[in-house]
Design a protein around this motif. Structure first.
Motif, PDB file in Angstrom:
ATOM      1  N   VAL A 157     100.047  -7.669  42.244  1.00 20.76           N
ATOM      2  CA  VAL A 157      99.440  -8.168  40.961  1.00 20.76           C
ATOM      3  C   VAL A 157      98.551  -7.222  40.481  1.00 20.76           C
ATOM      4  CG1 VAL A 157      97.685  -9.878  40.285  1.00 20.76           C
ATOM      5  CG2 VAL A 157      99.219 -10.453  42.044  1.00 20.76           C
ATOM      6  N   LEU A 158      98.710  -6.918  39.083  1.00 23.52           N
ATOM      7  CA  LEU A 158      97.649  -5.917  38.378  1.00 23.52           C
ATOM      8  C   LEU A 158      96.452  -6.803  37.873  1.00 23.52           C
ATOM      9  CD1 LEU A 158     100.154  -4.009  36.224  1.00 23.52           C
ATOM     10  CD2 LEU A 158      98.950  -3.315  38.335  1.00 23.52           C
ATOM     11  N   ILE A 159      95.283  -6.369  38.212  1.00 26.63           N
ATOM     12  CA  ILE A 159      93.862  -6.837  37.700  1.00 26.63           C
ATOM     13  C   ILE A 159      93.315  -6.063  36.688  1.00 26.63           C
ATOM     14  CG2 ILE A 159      91.898  -7.917  38.694  1.00 26.63           C
ATOM     15  CD1 ILE A 159      93.377  -7.727  41.322  1.00 26.63           C
ATOM     16  N   ALA A 160      92.948  -6.776  35.369  1.00 30.10           N
ATOM     17  CA  ALA A 160      92.039  -6.011  34.566  1.00 30.10           C
ATOM     18  C   ALA A 160      90.551  -6.590  34.526  1.00 30.10           C
ATOM     19  CB  ALA A 160      92.701  -6.125  33.282  1.00 30.10           C
ATOM     20  N   ASP A 161      89.690  -5.808  34.627  1.00 28.87           N
ATOM     21  CA  ASP A 161      88.655  -6.446  34.702  1.00 28.87           C
ATOM     22  C   ASP A 161      87.666  -5.446  34.088  1.00 28.87           C
ATOM     23  OD1 ASP A 161      86.289  -8.236  34.895  1.00 28.87           O
ATOM     24  OD2 ASP A 161      86.319  -7.715  37.144  1.00 28.87           O
ATOM     25  N   GLU A 162      86.382  -5.804  33.558  1.00 27.84           N
ATOM     26  CA  GLU A 162      85.396  -4.953  32.936  1.00 27.84           C
ATOM     27  C   GLU A 162      84.081  -5.110  33.790  1.00 27.84           C
ATOM     28  OE1 GLU A 162      82.829  -6.916  29.660  1.00 27.84           O
ATOM     29  OE2 GLU A 162      84.717  -7.435  29.251  1.00 27.84           O
ATOM     30  N   THR A 163      83.209  -4.058  33.663  1.00 29.31           N
ATOM     31  CA  THR A 163      81.901  -4.015  34.519  1.00 29.31           C
ATOM     32  C   THR A 163      81.169  -3.155  33.592  1.00 29.31           C
ATOM     33  OG1 THR A 163      80.954  -3.609  36.432  1.00 29.31           O
ATOM     34  CG2 THR A 163      82.230  -1.794  35.805  1.00 29.31           C
ATOM     35  N   GLY A 164      79.656  -3.506  33.692  1.00 29.79           N
ATOM     36  CA  GLY A 164      78.712  -2.738  32.885  1.00 29.79           C
ATOM     37  C   GLY A 164      77.686  -2.126  33.587  1.00 29.79           C
ATOM     38  N   ASP A 165      77.123  -1.159  33.517  1.00 30.57           N
ATOM     39  CA  ASP A 165      76.144  -0.496  33.792  1.00 30.57           C
ATOM     40  C   ASP A 165      74.711  -0.310  32.945  1.00 30.57           C
ATOM     41  OD1 ASP A 165      77.326   0.216  36.586  1.00 30.57           O
ATOM     42  OD2 ASP A 165      78.516   1.675  35.402  1.00 30.57           O
ATOM     43  N   ILE A 166      73.798  -0.943  33.530  1.00 32.24           N
ATOM     44  CA  ILE A 166      72.665  -0.922  32.527  1.00 32.24           C
ATOM     45  C   ILE A 166      72.011   0.545  32.528  1.00 32.24           C
ATOM     46  CG2 ILE A 166      70.226  -2.001  32.443  1.00 32.24           C
ATOM     47  CD1 ILE A 166      71.359  -4.134  33.507  1.00 32.24           C
ATOM     48  N   LYS A 167      71.859   0.938  31.180  1.00 32.52           N
ATOM     49  CA  LYS A 167      71.155   2.413  31.011  1.00 32.52           C
ATOM     50  C   LYS A 167      70.018   2.300  30.323  1.00 32.52           C
ATOM     51  CE  LYS A 167      74.949   4.533  32.676  1.00 32.52           C
ATOM     52  NZ  LYS A 167      74.716   5.335  33.800  1.00 32.52           N
ATOM     53  N   LYS A 168      69.055   3.285  30.314  1.00 34.08           N
ATOM     54  CA  LYS A 168      67.924   3.158  29.745  1.00 34.08           C
ATOM     55  C   LYS A 168      68.217   4.129  28.462  1.00 34.08           C
ATOM     56  CE  LYS A 168      65.031   1.413  32.502  1.00 34.08           C
ATOM     57  NZ  LYS A 168      64.549   0.122  32.199  1.00 34.08           N
ATOM     58  N   GLY A 169      68.742   5.089  28.417  1.00 36.08           N
ATOM     59  CA  GLY A 169      68.844   5.978  27.073  1.00 36.08           C
ATOM     60  C   GLY A 169      69.726   5.657  26.354  1.00 36.08           C
ATOM     61  N   THR A 170      70.201   6.716  25.307  1.00 32.02           N
ATOM     62  CA  THR A 170      71.364   6.338  24.304  1.00 32.02           C
ATOM     63  C   THR A 170      72.173   7.855  24.385  1.00 32.02           C
ATOM     64  OG1 THR A 170      69.751   7.377  22.612  1.00 32.02           O
ATOM     65  CG2 THR A 170      69.685   5.229  22.955  1.00 32.02           C
ATOM     66  N   LYS A 171      72.078   8.693  25.271  1.00 25.67           N
ATOM     67  CA  LYS A 171      72.870   9.638  25.066  1.00 25.67           C
ATOM     68  C   LYS A 171      74.250   9.682  25.930  1.00 25.67           C
ATOM     69  CE  LYS A 171      70.224  12.664  22.776  1.00 25.67           C
ATOM     70  NZ  LYS A 171      70.560  13.248  21.551  1.00 25.67           N
ATOM     71  N   THR A 172      74.210   8.941  26.701  1.00 25.13           N
ATOM     72  CA  THR A 172      75.540   8.496  27.709  1.00 25.13           C
ATOM     73  C   THR A 172      76.540   8.204  26.465  1.00 25.13           C
ATOM     74  OG1 THR A 172      74.065   8.373  29.631  1.00 25.13           O
ATOM     75  CG2 THR A 172      76.391   7.572  29.661  1.00 25.13           C
ATOM     76  N   ALA A 173      77.852   8.471  26.938  1.00 24.84           N
ATOM     77  CA  ALA A 173      78.740   7.983  26.035  1.00 24.84           C
ATOM     78  C   ALA A 173      79.016   6.469  26.491  1.00 24.84           C
ATOM     79  CB  ALA A 173      80.332   8.745  26.470  1.00 24.84           C
ATOM     80  N   GLY A 174      79.131   5.970  25.365  1.00 25.37           N
ATOM     81  CA  GLY A 174      79.429   4.542  25.367  1.00 25.37           C
ATOM     82  C   GLY A 174      78.060   3.390  25.256  1.00 25.37           C
ATOM     83  N   VAL A 175      77.184   4.101  25.435  1.00 27.34           N
ATOM     84  CA  VAL A 175      75.997   3.383  25.791  1.00 27.34           C
ATOM     85  C   VAL A 175      75.240   2.942  24.538  1.00 27.34           C
ATOM     86  CG1 VAL A 175      73.318   3.113  26.247  1.00 27.34           C
ATOM     87  CG2 VAL A 175      75.014   4.475  27.716  1.00 27.34           C
ATOM     88  N   GLN A 176      75.284   1.312  24.560  1.00 24.93           N
ATOM     89  CA  GLN A 176      74.946   0.753  23.224  1.00 24.93           C
ATOM     90  C   GLN A 176      74.001  -0.942  23.608  1.00 24.93           C
ATOM     91  OE1 GLN A 176      78.350   0.722  20.438  1.00 24.93           O
ATOM     92  NE2 GLN A 176      79.284  -0.748  21.997  1.00 24.93           N
ATOM     93  N   ARG A 177      73.734  -1.406  22.764  1.00 23.91           N
ATOM     94  CA  ARG A 177      73.145  -2.717  23.275  1.00 23.91           C
ATOM     95  C   ARG A 177      74.570  -3.621  22.993  1.00 23.91           C
ATOM     96  NH1 ARG A 177      68.463  -4.020  24.397  1.00 23.91           N
ATOM     97  NH2 ARG A 177      68.679  -6.088  23.650  1.00 23.91           N
ATOM     98  N   GLN A 178      74.888  -4.164  24.101  1.00 25.79           N
ATOM     99  CA  GLN A 178      75.934  -4.806  24.422  1.00 25.79           C
ATOM    100  C   GLN A 178      75.932  -6.097  25.557  1.00 25.79           C
ATOM    101  OE1 GLN A 178      79.376  -2.689  25.055  1.00 25.79           O
ATOM    102  NE2 GLN A 178      77.942  -0.978  25.972  1.00 25.79           N
ATOM    103  N   TYR A 179      76.806  -6.941  25.462  1.00 19.94           N
ATOM    104  CA  TYR A 179      76.625  -7.986  26.752  1.00 19.94           C
ATOM    105  C   TYR A 179      77.124  -7.315  27.597  1.00 19.94           C
ATOM    106  CZ  TYR A 179      77.365 -11.828  29.790  1.00 19.94           C
ATOM    107  OH  TYR A 179      77.334 -12.654  30.731  1.00 19.94           O
ATOM    108  N   THR A 180      76.576  -7.233  28.941  1.00 16.36           N
ATOM    109  CA  THR A 180      76.829  -7.071  30.242  1.00 16.36           C
ATOM    110  C   THR A 180      76.648  -8.244  31.178  1.00 16.36           C
ATOM    111  OG1 THR A 180      76.900  -5.406  32.021  1.00 16.36           O
ATOM    112  CG2 THR A 180      75.121  -5.841  30.706  1.00 16.36           C
TER     113      THR A 180
END
Length: 93
Positions: A1-24
């Motif tokens: 079975v293939l399983i697609a899922d998402e996960t979020g890592d809380i970050k403090k800064g704004t420089k890391t690629a993809g970091v923005q205010r979003q639901y996690t």
């Protein structure tokens, strides 16, 4: 079975690629976070991670000079950063 899922890592800064205010789901609310989509394979004999891709939202994906500068600083390829790919699209890739 293939399983697609998402996960979020809380970050403090704004420089890391993809970091923005979003639901996690990690926090259960909107936070400053980096979200990624993972594709895994699972069977009775075991499981393994096949691939992972960062979700780049509107703050990161675009064609303006600001978007291009931010992405270049973080090593995000221009073809990946030009448009927002939805999470289901990332899983299909």
């Amino acid at each position: 079975v293939l399983i697609a899922d998402e996960t979020g890592d809380i970050k403090k800064g704004t420089k890391t690629a993809g970091v923005q205010r979003q639901y996690t789901g990690t926090a259960g609310r909107i936070e400053n976070a980096q979200v990624s989509v993972h594709l895994s394979y699972g069977s009775r004999r075991g499981r393994t991670l096949i691939d992972a891709e960062f979700y780049l939202g509107r703050n990161w994906a675009g064609t303006t000079a600001e978007h291009e500068r931010r992405c270049a600083e973080q090593g995000v390829p221009p073809e990946r950063a030009s448009a927002v790919a939805t999470k289901p699209e990332l899983a299909r890739r």
